[in-house]
Design a protein around this motif. Structure first.
Motif, PDB file in Angstrom:
ATOM      1  N   ARG A 197      15.428  -0.398  -6.546  1.00  0.00           N
ATOM      2  CA  ARG A 197      16.606  -0.840  -7.364  1.00  0.00           C
ATOM      3  C   ARG A 197      17.101   0.242  -8.458  1.00  0.00           C
ATOM      4  O   ARG A 197      18.223   0.325  -8.734  1.00  0.00           O
ATOM      5  CB  ARG A 197      16.424  -1.978  -7.884  1.00  0.00           C
ATOM      6  N   ALA A 233      18.526   3.271  -6.886  1.00  0.00           N
ATOM      7  CA  ALA A 233      19.991   2.975  -6.278  1.00  0.00           C
ATOM      8  C   ALA A 233      20.982   2.836  -7.297  1.00  0.00           C
ATOM      9  O   ALA A 233      21.994   2.977  -7.002  1.00  0.00           O
ATOM     10  CB  ALA A 233      19.872   1.609  -5.537  1.00  0.00           C
ATOM     11  N   ASN A 234      20.661   2.252  -8.571  1.00  0.00           N
ATOM     12  CA  ASN A 234      21.585   1.907  -9.630  1.00  0.00           C
ATOM     13  C   ASN A 234      22.001   3.310 -10.235  1.00  0.00           C
ATOM     14  O   ASN A 234      23.052   3.447 -10.637  1.00  0.00           O
ATOM     15  CB  ASN A 234      20.972   1.054 -10.563  1.00  0.00           C
ATOM     16  N   TYR A 247      21.008  -1.018  -0.504  1.00  0.00           N
ATOM     17  CA  TYR A 247      19.788  -1.084  -1.301  1.00  0.00           C
ATOM     18  C   TYR A 247      18.668  -0.713  -0.075  1.00  0.00           C
ATOM     19  O   TYR A 247      17.957   0.210  -0.389  1.00  0.00           O
ATOM     20  CB  TYR A 247      19.384  -2.639  -1.754  1.00  0.00           C
ATOM     21  N   THR A 248      18.948  -1.332   1.119  1.00  0.00           N
ATOM     22  CA  THR A 248      18.203  -1.095   2.177  1.00  0.00           C
ATOM     23  C   THR A 248      18.300   0.410   2.592  1.00  0.00           C
ATOM     24  O   THR A 248      17.254   0.955   3.123  1.00  0.00           O
ATOM     25  CB  THR A 248      18.329  -1.966   3.442  1.00  0.00           C
ATOM     26  N   MET A 297      16.006   2.518   0.125  1.00  0.00           N
ATOM     27  CA  MET A 297      14.650   1.974   0.255  1.00  0.00           C
ATOM     28  C   MET A 297      13.999   2.689   1.784  1.00  0.00           C
ATOM     29  O   MET A 297      13.161   3.297   1.591  1.00  0.00           O
ATOM     30  CB  MET A 297      14.492   0.498   0.564  1.00  0.00           C
TER      31      MET A 297
END
Length: 123
Positions: free
Chosen positions: A25, A28-29, A38-39, A42
């Motif tokens: 997270r 990603a941010n 997000y996935t 990941m």
């Protein structure tokens, strides 16, 4: 030596730019494209673990993974340079061409990085 794809490189840039372990997270941010799922981030980070670019460990609560680079950006670039050298049929010629293309400051840094000559090796 595995090279990095575009998104892999952006993820590594985020992690190389941080002194802390980061979660998916958090990475990603920090990536400028807020449209990335997000996935997706990941999945790419898990692939980077498999390629041994990233280390991961569980957070204190045990629910989330956090990541950090297995090595610094400089080590990655050095590996790319060595990989490129292995592609040539004449490493000495390639090194000579490289050495003639660096700045004075870079040449001095290379000289300082070289180990001292072993006894009896210089004419």
């Amino acid at each position: 030596m595995n090279s990095l794809g575009g998104l892999e490189r952006r993820i590594m840039d985020v992690l190389w730019g941080s002194d802390a372990w980061l979660t998916v997270r958090e990475v990603a941010n920090r990536i400028s494209d807020s449209g990335l799922a997000y996935t997706t981030v990941m999945t790419v980070m898990n692939r980077l673990v498999g390629k041994e670019f990233l280390l991961r460990e569980r957070t204190e609560d045990g629910r989330t993974w956090r990541y950090r680079p297995a090595a610094g950006r400089e080590a990655y670039v050095a590996e790319l340079m060595l990989s490129a050298l292995s592609e040539t049929g004449d490493r000495i010629a390639a090194l000579g061409h490289f050495a003639r293309s660096v700045t004075v400051e870079e040449a001095e840094a290379l000289r300082e990085a070289l180990p001292p000559d072993p006894p009896g090796k210089r004419p």
